[in-house]
Design a protein around this motif. Sequence first.
Motif, PDB file in Angstrom:
ATOM      1  N   ALA A  45      25.421  -7.439 -96.050  1.00  0.00           N
ATOM      2  CA  ALA A  45      24.447  -6.297 -96.578  1.00  0.00           C
ATOM      3  C   ALA A  45      25.082  -5.092 -96.517  1.00  0.00           C
ATOM      4  O   ALA A  45      25.803  -4.651 -95.586  1.00  0.00           O
ATOM      5  CB  ALA A  45      22.904  -6.252 -95.808  1.00  0.00           C
ATOM      6  N   LYS A  46      24.689  -4.295 -97.676  1.00  0.00           N
ATOM      7  CA  LYS A  46      25.254  -2.807 -97.748  1.00  0.00           C
ATOM      8  C   LYS A  46      24.597  -1.839 -96.775  1.00  0.00           C
ATOM      9  O   LYS A  46      23.287  -2.311 -96.041  1.00  0.00           O
ATOM     10  CB  LYS A  46      25.168  -1.982 -98.975  1.00  0.00           C
ATOM     11  N   THR A  47      25.139  -0.770 -96.066  1.00  0.00           N
ATOM     12  CA  THR A  47      24.537   0.168 -95.220  1.00  0.00           C
ATOM     13  C   THR A  47      23.295   0.644 -95.730  1.00  0.00           C
ATOM     14  O   THR A  47      22.174   0.787 -94.898  1.00  0.00           O
ATOM     15  CB  THR A  47      25.594   1.238 -94.941  1.00  0.00           C
ATOM     16  N   SER A  48      23.084   0.769 -97.130  1.00  0.00           N
ATOM     17  CA  SER A  48      21.901   1.334 -97.792  1.00  0.00           C
ATOM     18  C   SER A  48      20.794   0.331 -97.457  1.00  0.00           C
ATOM     19  O   SER A  48      19.645   0.648 -97.248  1.00  0.00           O
ATOM     20  CB  SER A  48      22.182   1.768 -98.897  1.00  0.00           C
ATOM     21  N   GLU A  49      21.150  -0.757 -97.649  1.00  0.00           N
ATOM     22  CA  GLU A  49      20.009  -1.830 -97.714  1.00  0.00           C
ATOM     23  C   GLU A  49      19.606  -2.226 -96.225  1.00  0.00           C
ATOM     24  O   GLU A  49      18.604  -2.465 -96.129  1.00  0.00           O
ATOM     25  CB  GLU A  49      20.668  -3.225 -98.132  1.00  0.00           C
ATOM     26  N   ILE A  50      20.707  -1.979 -95.346  1.00  0.00           N
ATOM     27  CA  ILE A  50      20.297  -2.490 -93.624  1.00  0.00           C
ATOM     28  C   ILE A  50      19.219  -1.297 -93.196  1.00  0.00           C
ATOM     29  O   ILE A  50      18.349  -1.378 -92.711  1.00  0.00           O
ATOM     30  CB  ILE A  50      21.532  -2.252 -92.811  1.00  0.00           C
ATOM     31  N   LEU A  51      19.571   0.163 -93.899  1.00  0.00           N
ATOM     32  CA  LEU A  51      18.657   1.140 -93.428  1.00  0.00           C
ATOM     33  C   LEU A  51      17.292   1.225 -94.033  1.00  0.00           C
ATOM     34  O   LEU A  51      16.306   1.325 -93.486  1.00  0.00           O
ATOM     35  CB  LEU A  51      19.478   2.615 -93.804  1.00  0.00           C
ATOM     36  N   ARG A  52      17.258   0.569 -95.287  1.00  0.00           N
ATOM     37  CA  ARG A  52      15.975   0.572 -95.898  1.00  0.00           C
ATOM     38  C   ARG A  52      15.132  -0.671 -95.449  1.00  0.00           C
ATOM     39  O   ARG A  52      13.961  -0.352 -95.183  1.00  0.00           O
ATOM     40  CB  ARG A  52      16.243   0.226 -97.560  1.00  0.00           C
ATOM     41  N   THR A 101      18.394 -13.694-108.424  1.00  0.00           N
ATOM     42  CA  THR A 101      17.298 -13.468-107.175  1.00  0.00           C
ATOM     43  C   THR A 101      18.100 -13.080-106.092  1.00  0.00           C
ATOM     44  O   THR A 101      19.162 -13.795-105.842  1.00  0.00           O
ATOM     45  CB  THR A 101      16.418 -14.740-107.006  1.00  0.00           C
ATOM     46  N   ILE A 102      17.790 -12.130-105.368  1.00  0.00           N
ATOM     47  CA  ILE A 102      18.510 -11.549-104.138  1.00  0.00           C
ATOM     48  C   ILE A 102      17.455 -11.805-103.001  1.00  0.00           C
ATOM     49  O   ILE A 102      16.358 -11.321-102.847  1.00  0.00           O
ATOM     50  CB  ILE A 102      18.602 -10.017-104.467  1.00  0.00           C
ATOM     51  N   TYR A 103      17.932 -12.584-102.044  1.00  0.00           N
ATOM     52  CA  TYR A 103      17.555 -12.743-100.930  1.00  0.00           C
ATOM     53  C   TYR A 103      18.057 -12.028 -99.547  1.00  0.00           C
ATOM     54  O   TYR A 103      19.101 -11.908 -99.513  1.00  0.00           O
ATOM     55  CB  TYR A 103      17.552 -14.428-100.293  1.00  0.00           C
ATOM     56  N   TYR A 104      17.232 -11.150 -99.208  1.00  0.00           N
ATOM     57  CA  TYR A 104      17.304 -10.271 -98.081  1.00  0.00           C
ATOM     58  C   TYR A 104      17.213 -11.161 -96.692  1.00  0.00           C
ATOM     59  O   TYR A 104      16.070 -11.324 -96.303  1.00  0.00           O
ATOM     60  CB  TYR A 104      16.655  -8.976 -97.934  1.00  0.00           C
ATOM     61  N   VAL A 105      18.353 -11.418 -96.252  1.00  0.00           N
ATOM     62  CA  VAL A 105      18.346 -12.303 -94.865  1.00  0.00           C
ATOM     63  C   VAL A 105      18.848 -11.783 -93.677  1.00  0.00           C
ATOM     64  O   VAL A 105      19.666 -10.854 -93.633  1.00  0.00           O
ATOM     65  CB  VAL A 105      18.811 -13.794 -95.179  1.00  0.00           C
TER      66      VAL A 105
END
Length: 113
Positions: A45-52, A101-105
């Motif tokens: 995951a990108k840093t922006s996604e992790i922070l969000r 489709t994006i799964y955030y896991v």
Amino acid sequence: MYLRPGSLFHQFVVERKSLKTMDNGRAKAVFQPTFSVVRGVLSDAKTSEILRWKALQHPVTHTIVQHYGEPAAKEGDRLVHGGRYFYVCGVDNASMLGIFTIYYVEERSDRVE
């Protein structure tokens, strides 16, 4: 998206979470395999996604991008690839046409049986 060794398509088995009552009356989370398979690309995951997602109190470590097809997993499900376990924190139908489709896991090493 650049393809590197190891970043090709992988097969992930979808396991659905259900609650089971034990002999002592307590509820226990059990993951039952479904007959659904997600074929997608696994990446950090990108840093922006992790922070969000951290702001929403959902730790995210990876993203899995599924190409084509309807989302096979939902929040609370677990995706299994080999000996790795990925818990789905969020699902994003990025194109609204069923193309991506994006799964955030969150990858975890402690398994819930």
